[in-house]
Design an enzyme around this catalytic site. Structure first.
Site, short mmCIF file in Angstrom:
data_model
loop_
_atom_site.label_atom_id
_atom_site.label_comp_id
_atom_site.label_asym_id
_atom_site.label_seq_id
_atom_site.Cartn_x
_atom_site.Cartn_y
_atom_site.Cartn_z
N SER A 6 5.15 7.79 1.62
CA SER A 6 4.07 7.32 0.75
C SER A 6 3.03 8.40 0.48
O SER A 6 2.22 8.26 -0.43
CB SER A 6 3.34 6.13 1.41
OG SER A 6 4.23 5.10 1.70
N HIS A 54 10.21 6.91 -3.74
CA HIS A 54 9.22 6.04 -3.11
C HIS A 54 9.31 4.62 -3.64
O HIS A 54 8.90 4.32 -4.77
CB HIS A 54 7.82 6.61 -3.32
CG HIS A 54 6.75 5.79 -2.66
ND1 HIS A 54 5.49 5.63 -3.19
CD2 HIS A 54 6.76 5.06 -1.50
CE1 HIS A 54 4.78 4.85 -2.41
NE2 HIS A 54 5.53 4.49 -1.39
N GLU A 96 8.73 5.54 -7.52
CA GLU A 96 8.24 6.87 -7.89
C GLU A 96 9.31 7.90 -7.51
O GLU A 96 9.78 7.92 -6.38
CB GLU A 96 6.94 7.20 -7.16
CG GLU A 96 5.76 6.37 -7.63
CD GLU A 96 4.48 6.67 -6.86
OE1 GLU A 96 3.43 6.83 -7.48
OE2 GLU A 96 4.54 6.75 -5.61
N ASN A 156 -0.34 5.49 -4.67
CA ASN A 156 -1.13 5.47 -3.43
C ASN A 156 -2.44 6.24 -3.57
O ASN A 156 -3.42 5.91 -2.90
CB ASN A 156 -0.31 6.00 -2.26
CG ASN A 156 0.37 4.88 -1.50
OD1 ASN A 156 -0.26 3.91 -1.12
ND2 ASN A 156 1.67 5.01 -1.32
#
Length: 299
Positions: free
Chosen positions: A134, A155, A167, A205
């Site tokens: 992450s 991700h 991602e 994130n």
């Protein structure tokens, strides 16, 4: 005399022509979700974890997840059985060999480096090594791995079988063909892949970090309780408030990501981890998975 350049794998040679087999390393919440997604879409998948108990719980969770699809009429019962037959759980790292290996282990660079080095030693140079990290930079992950051009970020978001976004992150060395192959796979898994350059926290994130950090600051400063913060944000349209969401993700996982980003951004105060969250982690109150986090799930 052979040079290092001559020994290097050309980018077009560093990716299998077609990803047919997948391995997932780490059978926690994210790992089991990714594994379920892969077998559900027809891919023979190895699921590895050192802990046999965690692996057994993951098998049960995957069977349950596929069972819910049957109950909802989204999957025929026979396909559920076929999907489960494609799953190969193991506690033996030596058998983890595949066209694509996705790691979903603890967010510590040293752990991921050691894992990728071991996997690289027992797999072909064409095997793609993907990280579900992450927050850790893909460039740093790839730096210690032979043939870093085959290392990429993939991700997923929790819960992996349901959340549509993936991602796809390219490090400095990532071959374009590798990122293309992972993007194509994400589409085959029914996901919406988004390409991102390498940066701490990537896109989601980094933007979402302040959803958590600022909410925790409100509680630290006694502006409002965490219940009130959740209620207000949910009332404005968020499907889940920050504290309920942290409990779902894992308070420990969320804290680890914030801590990693705090360091990666050279201790920029806007990413400072919360003392309240640190106490929850220290107490073992990691959220739904432990029965207690910001909320109590044991009742």
């Amino acid at each position: 005399m052979t040079t290092s350049t001559e020994n290097a794998i050309a980018p077009e040679q560093s990716v299998p022509q077609q990803i047919k087999t997948i391995a997932v390393v780490g059978a926690g919440t994210m790992g089991l979700g990714i594994a379920q997604l892969c077998v559900q879409h027809g891919f023979p998948t190895i699921l590895f974890d050192l802990n046999a108990d965690i692996l057994a719980k993951a098998e049960v969770a995957i069977a349950s997840g596929l069972g819910k699809l049957v109950e909802k009429g989204k999957m025929p019962p026979a396909e559920r059985e076929a999907a489960l037959a494609r799953l190969r759980p193991t506690t033996n790292l030596a058998v983890v060999q595949a066209d694509l290996i996705i790691e979903a282990v603890v967010e510590r660079l040293t752990v991921k480096h050691e894992l990728f080095q071991n996997l690289a030693a027992q797999n072909a140079p064409q095997t793609i090594l993907a990280s579900n990290t992450s927050s850790l930079p893909i460039t740093r992950l790839a730096a210690a791995v032979p043939h870093p051009e085959r290392v990429v970020g993939m991700h997923f978001f929790n819960p992996a079988p349901l959340m549509p976004l993936v991602e796809v992150i390219s490090g400095v060395a990532t071959a374009p063909a590798v990122a293309d192959a992972v993007q194509a796979l994400a589409e085959k898994l029914g996901k919406q892949p988004v390409r991102a350059a390498d940066a701490p926290g990537f896109i989601v994130n980094r933007v979402a970090r302040h959803f958590y950090v600022e909410s925790l600051k409100l509680v630290e400063e006694q502006v409002a309780s965490f219940e009130v913060v959740d209620e207000l944000l949910e009332a404005t349209g968020f499907r889940m408030g920050p504290f309920r969401l942290m409990d779902l993700i894992g308070v420990d996982t969320n804290f680890s990501v914030t801590s990693a980003m705090f360091e990666a951004f050279h201790f920029d105060p806007k990413f400072r981890p919360s003392r309240i969250q640190q106490q929850k982690v220290d107490a073992g109150h990691h959220g739904r998975k432990t029965g207690k986090g910001f909320y109590d799930y044991s009742r």
